[in-house]
Design a protein around this motif. Structure first.
Motif, PDB file in Angstrom:
ATOM      1  N   LEU A 146      43.887  30.419  29.145  1.00 55.89           N
ATOM      2  CA  LEU A 146      44.490  31.496  28.263  1.00 55.89           C
ATOM      3  C   LEU A 146      45.352  30.759  27.318  1.00 55.89           C
ATOM      4  O   LEU A 146      45.181  31.319  26.062  1.00 55.89           O
ATOM      5  N   MET A 147      45.903  29.543  27.476  1.00 55.37           N
ATOM      6  CA  MET A 147      46.540  29.154  26.616  1.00 55.37           C
ATOM      7  C   MET A 147      45.563  28.456  25.486  1.00 55.37           C
ATOM      8  O   MET A 147      45.670  28.502  24.310  1.00 55.37           O
ATOM      9  N   PHE A 148      44.445  27.958  26.037  1.00 54.02           N
ATOM     10  CA  PHE A 148      43.581  27.291  25.025  1.00 54.02           C
ATOM     11  C   PHE A 148      42.751  28.484  24.256  1.00 54.02           C
ATOM     12  O   PHE A 148      42.551  28.270  23.123  1.00 54.02           O
ATOM     13  N   CYS A 149      42.629  29.517  24.614  1.00 58.20           N
ATOM     14  CA  CYS A 149      42.296  30.741  23.974  1.00 58.20           C
ATOM     15  C   CYS A 149      43.086  30.949  22.590  1.00 58.20           C
ATOM     16  O   CYS A 149      42.624  31.138  21.784  1.00 58.20           O
ATOM     17  N   ALA A 150      44.407  30.761  23.011  1.00 61.84           N
ATOM     18  CA  ALA A 150      45.310  31.003  21.806  1.00 61.84           C
ATOM     19  C   ALA A 150      45.241  29.885  21.001  1.00 61.84           C
ATOM     20  O   ALA A 150      45.057  30.185  19.665  1.00 61.84           O
ATOM     21  N   LEU A 151      44.821  28.740  21.290  1.00 59.80           N
ATOM     22  CA  LEU A 151      44.745  27.523  20.160  1.00 59.80           C
ATOM     23  C   LEU A 151      43.555  27.772  19.465  1.00 59.80           C
ATOM     24  O   LEU A 151      43.683  27.644  18.339  1.00 59.80           O
ATOM     25  N   TYR A 182      57.151  11.947  27.925  1.00 57.77           N
ATOM     26  CA  TYR A 182      58.794  11.744  27.936  1.00 57.77           C
ATOM     27  C   TYR A 182      59.281  13.164  28.366  1.00 57.77           C
ATOM     28  O   TYR A 182      60.037  13.160  29.458  1.00 57.77           O
ATOM     29  N   LEU A 183      58.764  14.227  27.855  1.00 60.68           N
ATOM     30  CA  LEU A 183      59.270  15.389  28.262  1.00 60.68           C
ATOM     31  C   LEU A 183      58.645  16.327  29.467  1.00 60.68           C
ATOM     32  O   LEU A 183      59.317  16.906  29.989  1.00 60.68           O
ATOM     33  N   GLY A 184      57.572  15.942  29.727  1.00 54.20           N
ATOM     34  CA  GLY A 184      56.442  16.528  30.592  1.00 54.20           C
ATOM     35  C   GLY A 184      55.576  17.455  30.025  1.00 54.20           C
ATOM     36  O   GLY A 184      56.028  18.238  29.015  1.00 54.20           O
ATOM     37  N   CYS A 185      54.475  17.606  30.629  1.00 51.07           N
ATOM     38  CA  CYS A 185      53.597  18.535  30.013  1.00 51.07           C
ATOM     39  C   CYS A 185      54.178  20.056  30.077  1.00 51.07           C
ATOM     40  O   CYS A 185      53.561  20.680  28.997  1.00 51.07           O
ATOM     41  N   ASP A 186      54.612  20.421  30.972  1.00 52.14           N
ATOM     42  CA  ASP A 186      55.114  21.757  31.335  1.00 52.14           C
ATOM     43  C   ASP A 186      56.102  22.223  30.151  1.00 52.14           C
ATOM     44  O   ASP A 186      56.417  23.214  30.034  1.00 52.14           O
ATOM     45  N   ARG A 187      56.912  20.988  29.720  1.00 55.23           N
ATOM     46  CA  ARG A 187      57.980  21.522  28.495  1.00 55.23           C
ATOM     47  C   ARG A 187      56.979  21.480  27.083  1.00 55.23           C
ATOM     48  O   ARG A 187      57.340  22.206  26.223  1.00 55.23           O
ATOM     49  N   TRP A 188      56.440  20.549  26.952  1.00 53.96           N
ATOM     50  CA  TRP A 188      55.847  20.290  25.684  1.00 53.96           C
ATOM     51  C   TRP A 188      54.791  21.135  25.269  1.00 53.96           C
ATOM     52  O   TRP A 188      54.771  21.592  23.982  1.00 53.96           O
ATOM     53  N   ILE A 189      53.906  21.438  26.052  1.00 58.63           N
ATOM     54  CA  ILE A 189      52.835  22.426  25.734  1.00 58.63           C
ATOM     55  C   ILE A 189      53.478  23.606  25.136  1.00 58.63           C
ATOM     56  O   ILE A 189      52.993  24.367  24.240  1.00 58.63           O
ATOM     57  N   PRO A 190      54.449  24.260  26.036  1.00 60.74           N
ATOM     58  CA  PRO A 190      54.940  25.671  25.521  1.00 60.74           C
ATOM     59  C   PRO A 190      55.653  25.560  24.022  1.00 60.74           C
ATOM     60  O   PRO A 190      55.590  26.283  23.513  1.00 60.74           O
ATOM     61  N   LEU A 191      56.440  24.358  24.058  1.00 55.60           N
ATOM     62  CA  LEU A 191      56.999  24.171  22.857  1.00 55.60           C
ATOM     63  C   LEU A 191      56.052  23.980  21.731  1.00 55.60           C
ATOM     64  O   LEU A 191      56.310  24.587  20.671  1.00 55.60           O
ATOM     65  N   ILE A 199      55.727  31.592  24.756  1.00 53.03           N
ATOM     66  CA  ILE A 199      57.305  31.969  25.311  1.00 53.03           C
ATOM     67  C   ILE A 199      56.890  31.948  26.860  1.00 53.03           C
ATOM     68  O   ILE A 199      57.591  31.552  27.621  1.00 53.03           O
ATOM     69  N   MET A 200      55.749  32.682  27.090  1.00 49.62           N
ATOM     70  CA  MET A 200      55.341  32.836  28.716  1.00 49.62           C
ATOM     71  C   MET A 200      55.020  31.671  29.507  1.00 49.62           C
ATOM     72  O   MET A 200      55.258  31.576  30.496  1.00 49.62           O
ATOM     73  N   SER A 201      54.486  30.630  28.522  1.00 46.59           N
ATOM     74  CA  SER A 201      54.266  29.115  29.276  1.00 46.59           C
ATOM     75  C   SER A 201      55.356  28.574  29.520  1.00 46.59           C
ATOM     76  O   SER A 201      55.328  27.751  30.566  1.00 46.59           O
ATOM     77  N   PHE A 202      56.509  28.729  29.144  1.00 53.34           N
ATOM     78  CA  PHE A 202      57.627  28.186  29.528  1.00 53.34           C
ATOM     79  C   PHE A 202      58.041  28.583  30.963  1.00 53.34           C
ATOM     80  O   PHE A 202      58.501  27.918  31.746  1.00 53.34           O
ATOM     81  N   ALA A 256      58.997  25.741  42.272  1.00 50.33           N
ATOM     82  CA  ALA A 256      59.984  26.791  42.381  1.00 50.33           C
ATOM     83  C   ALA A 256      60.957  26.925  41.230  1.00 50.33           C
ATOM     84  O   ALA A 256      61.398  26.173  40.694  1.00 50.33           O
ATOM     85  N   SER A 257      61.252  28.281  41.005  1.00 52.64           N
ATOM     86  CA  SER A 257      62.142  28.645  39.644  1.00 52.64           C
ATOM     87  C   SER A 257      62.591  30.070  40.148  1.00 52.64           C
ATOM     88  O   SER A 257      62.062  30.695  40.911  1.00 52.64           O
ATOM     89  N   TRP A 258      63.561  30.492  39.183  1.00 50.26           N
ATOM     90  CA  TRP A 258      63.857  31.983  39.377  1.00 50.26           C
ATOM     91  C   TRP A 258      62.669  32.867  38.906  1.00 50.26           C
ATOM     92  O   TRP A 258      62.699  33.941  39.415  1.00 50.26           O
ATOM     93  N   PHE A 259      61.987  32.501  37.986  1.00 49.92           N
ATOM     94  CA  PHE A 259      60.821  33.400  37.630  1.00 49.92           C
ATOM     95  C   PHE A 259      59.559  33.278  38.594  1.00 49.92           C
ATOM     96  O   PHE A 259      58.972  34.377  38.994  1.00 49.92           O
ATOM     97  N   ARG A 260      59.334  31.947  38.925  1.00 53.73           N
ATOM     98  CA  ARG A 260      58.268  31.600  40.152  1.00 53.73           C
ATOM     99  C   ARG A 260      58.517  32.019  41.729  1.00 53.73           C
ATOM    100  O   ARG A 260      57.714  31.866  42.267  1.00 53.73           O
ATOM    101  N   GLY A 261      59.789  32.063  41.571  1.00 52.80           N
ATOM    102  CA  GLY A 261      60.234  32.345  43.146  1.00 52.80           C
ATOM    103  C   GLY A 261      61.020  31.239  43.665  1.00 52.80           C
ATOM    104  O   GLY A 261      60.695  30.035  43.451  1.00 52.80           O
TER     105      GLY A 261
END
Length: 628
Positions: free
Chosen positions: A173-178, A228-237, A342-345, A356-361
């Motif tokens: 879905l993220m690739f669709c947006a790109l 450096y940041l991690g894929c999970d931070r850089w891609i949403p940014l 925003i949702m990707s964060f 594990a996180s507040w959003f993912r449980g």
């Protein structure tokens, strides 16, 4: 096996004091909670219900910390301490690779028993080799690394489906947006964007070239930031930043603004694709990744189809608030990407043991048992994936070393040239169809059949490549597909042909089976280290964007409308590509045979000494074989 000093270093890393293989203290340690209870009676062993009485007492992994118990157990396993018990028999090596749609019926044969052991043989089963391939102590998944772990096909296949749903679906879905934000320019030009901004077709070419150049130049810097940041931070940014630029195209007013928006968009989108490929490699085996990259580029085609359909509606907004339809197209689709960013964060965990996180449980997406299976199935398939932390930056020395990896250069050349014969006609498809007399709305709908055919053929091609374990010859097929159609475009007088005949020819031509997913997976597989995989994927994509720059400048105004010179160039490039694919096949075959001769001539002790001294050599290791 690791030396005594290496053992001391490992224990110091984990905060332990004991150094040694078989102390009385280690024998009193609790049995490793990831060890399964097995009926041990040969290769046909099946796993019974997994017994884990201490499940409730397990500490949850947070950040880069682990419990002392996990550290002690992991270290003992790394150092070959038998006091924690054997993992039991391994599963029989797969005769045929399993894909998401190649499921076999339960009970089809003894080999297909879903309760049979799925854990495949690996270097970690050899005590002499295991120490050379062990993950680094600060690897984010080290607390789940367990060479003794065993699981069934039923567990593994259910878990892969879960990964597909939790991880793969969102990346698509993220690739669709790109794709929507970088390709909607093709729909915008059908709504008179060029004349309204005072642009010529050559200005359009220049804008496409600047976009591709910016995309290209941003690839490696983007990979450095992501490591450096991690894929999970850089891609949403990235997504949030480029969505701002994409939606701001709503305000374009002239040539300078048009060109600047293309530069900014390319710069902010550059590196997205190789970063996603690196991210997916944390969750999938090599052969699984290739077919899922097919899904990934399928998402791109679906985005193109969605863009064509949405353009049909959004371009009808011409006149709303006194504005052109293409302005509403840029604004609405840019805002959609902003929401996805925003949702990707929240929907992108850092890795399989960090969900594990507040959003993912609070407990995350995967149970401890599932994390063990994910981590160990992936690292058994490719031990190099334990060589870097997912937030460990690439040093300039490693970057330079990866850039000079000449064994990947044939794939870079393929990336540069392979798609040009198809990209040039595709860039101009909407303009060409409108020039044939189709209306704006007919044009945007008529591109859909070629995209549907394209995605179906791409999935088939990717699947066949993995089933046959053949890269070069299967990736060559699109070039053979395109040859008769380029001959037709070059030598037939299209002015004397029905516009519907031209549309049919272009639809079948551009519905070619896309080899890009195969080639991206090919680069990843032939890299054999995390740092080389990160840089190699970026370099390959840079070459692809370089090819896009070339493709954007082959059709010129002075060659219109039949583009005889341009089609001659495309036809020539296609023939050259055929030679490059065959040459790449020959090169990797030669490299593998040469290494095989050297390796077979070495004694067992020489091999062990070589592995100990060359553990980080990546694809330069004598025991590594290139996919070809």
């Amino acid at each position: 096996m690791p030396s005594r000093s290496q053992q001391a270093s490992l224990y110091a890393t984990f905060g332990l004091t004991h150094v040694g293989g078989n102390s009385s203290s280690s024998s009193s340690s609790p049995r490793h909670t990831t060890t399964v209870e097995l009926i041990r009676h040969g290769p046909g062993a099946r796993l019974h219900d997994w017994k884990d009485p201490d499940e409730d007492s397990k500490s949850q992994y947070e950040g880069s910390e682990m419990s002392k118990e996990d550290a002690e157990i992991t270290t003992a396993l790394l150092l070959g301490d038998d006091s924690f018990g054997s993992g039991g028999p391994l599963g029989e090596p797969e005769v045929r690779r399993r894909f998401w749609f190649s499921a076999k019926k339960e009970g089809e044969s003894e080999r297909e028993d879903l309760d049979a052991v799925a854990t495949q043989p690996s270097v970690f089963d050899d005590p002499d080799l295991a120490g050379q391939y062990q993950p680094q102590p600060d690897w984010e998944n080290i607390h789940r690394f367990d060479p003794s772990a065993r699981w069934t096909w039923r567990e593994e296949r259910a878990l892969v489906r879960k990964i597909d749903f939790k991880i793969m679906l969102w990346t698509c879905l993220m690739f669709c947006a790109l794709e929507m934000d970088r390709a909607n320019i093709r729909q915008a030009v059908t709504d008179d964007l060029l004349p309204e901004l005072g642009l010529t077709r050559n200005d359009y070419n220049l804008g496409n070239s600047l976009f591709a150049l910016s995309f290209l130049l941003a690839e490696v810097p983007s990979q450095l930031v992501s490591k450096y940041l991690g894929c999970d931070r850089w891609i949403p940014l990235q997504m949030v930043l480029w969505s701002v630029v994409a939606s701001s195209q709503f305000t374009l007013s002239g040539r300078f603004g048009f060109l600047l928006s293309r530069v900014l968009l390319g710069t902010l989108q550059g590196g997205f694709i190789p970063t996603v490929v690196l991210y997916l490699s944390y969750f999938y085996k090599a052969h699984e990744l290739t077919i899922r990259l097919g899904f990934f580029w399928t998402a791109m085609v679906f985005a193109d189809i969605f863009a064509a359909l949405s353009a049909f509606g959004l371009l009808h907004m011409r006149g709303v608030a006194g504005l052109s339809g293409w302005r509403w197209l840029f604004l609405v689709e840019g805002v959609i990407t902003l929401l996805f960013g925003i949702m990707s964060f929240f929907l992108m965990p850092a890795g399989p043991t960090q969900t594990a996180s507040w959003f993912r449980g609070k407990k995350g997406w995967f149970t401890p048992r599932e994390e063990i299976i994910i981590v160990n199935r992936v690292i058994r398939d490719d031990p190099s994936k334990g060589g870097m932390h997912n937030r460990e930056p690439l040093t300039f020395r490693l970057l330079f070393k990866s850039l000079l990896d000449f064994d990947l250069w044939p794939l870079y050349i393929i990336g540069l040239l392979n798609h040009i014969p198809f990209a040039t006609p595709n860039i101009y498809l909407t303009l060409s169809l409108k020039g044939l007399g189709f209306s704006t709305f007919q044009t945007n709908l008529l591109v859909i059949p070629s995209q549907v055919l394209h995605v179906v053929n791409m999935i088939i091609l990717t699947y066949v490549s993995e089933m046959l374990n053949q890269m070069s010859l299967i990736a060559l097929i699109p070039q053979l597909w395109g040859f008769p159609f380029l001959l037709w475009l070059r030598f037939v007088d299209t002015s004397a042909v029905s516009k519907w005949t031209i549309w049919l020819v272009m639809t079948i031509f551009l519905g070619n089976p896309y080899a890009h997913p195969i080639q991206v997976g090919w680069v990843s597989r032939n890299s054999n280290t995390v740092r080389s995989r990160a840089v190699g994927s970026a370099m390959y994509n840079m070459c692809v964007q370089g090819g896009s720059i070339i493709a954007s400048n082959i059709y010129r105004d002075d060659d219109a409308p039949h583009y005889e010179r341009g089609n001659t160039v495309l036809l020539t490039l296609l023939v050259v590509n055929i030679g490059i694919y065959l040459g790449t096949k020959a090169y990797y075959t030669y490299r593998n045979r040469t290494r095989e001769r050297i390796w077979e001539a070495m004694s067992e002790s020489e091999r062990e000494k070589y592995l100990a001294e060359n553990w980080d050599a990546g694809n330069k290791r004598l025991d590594f074989r290139f996919a070809s």
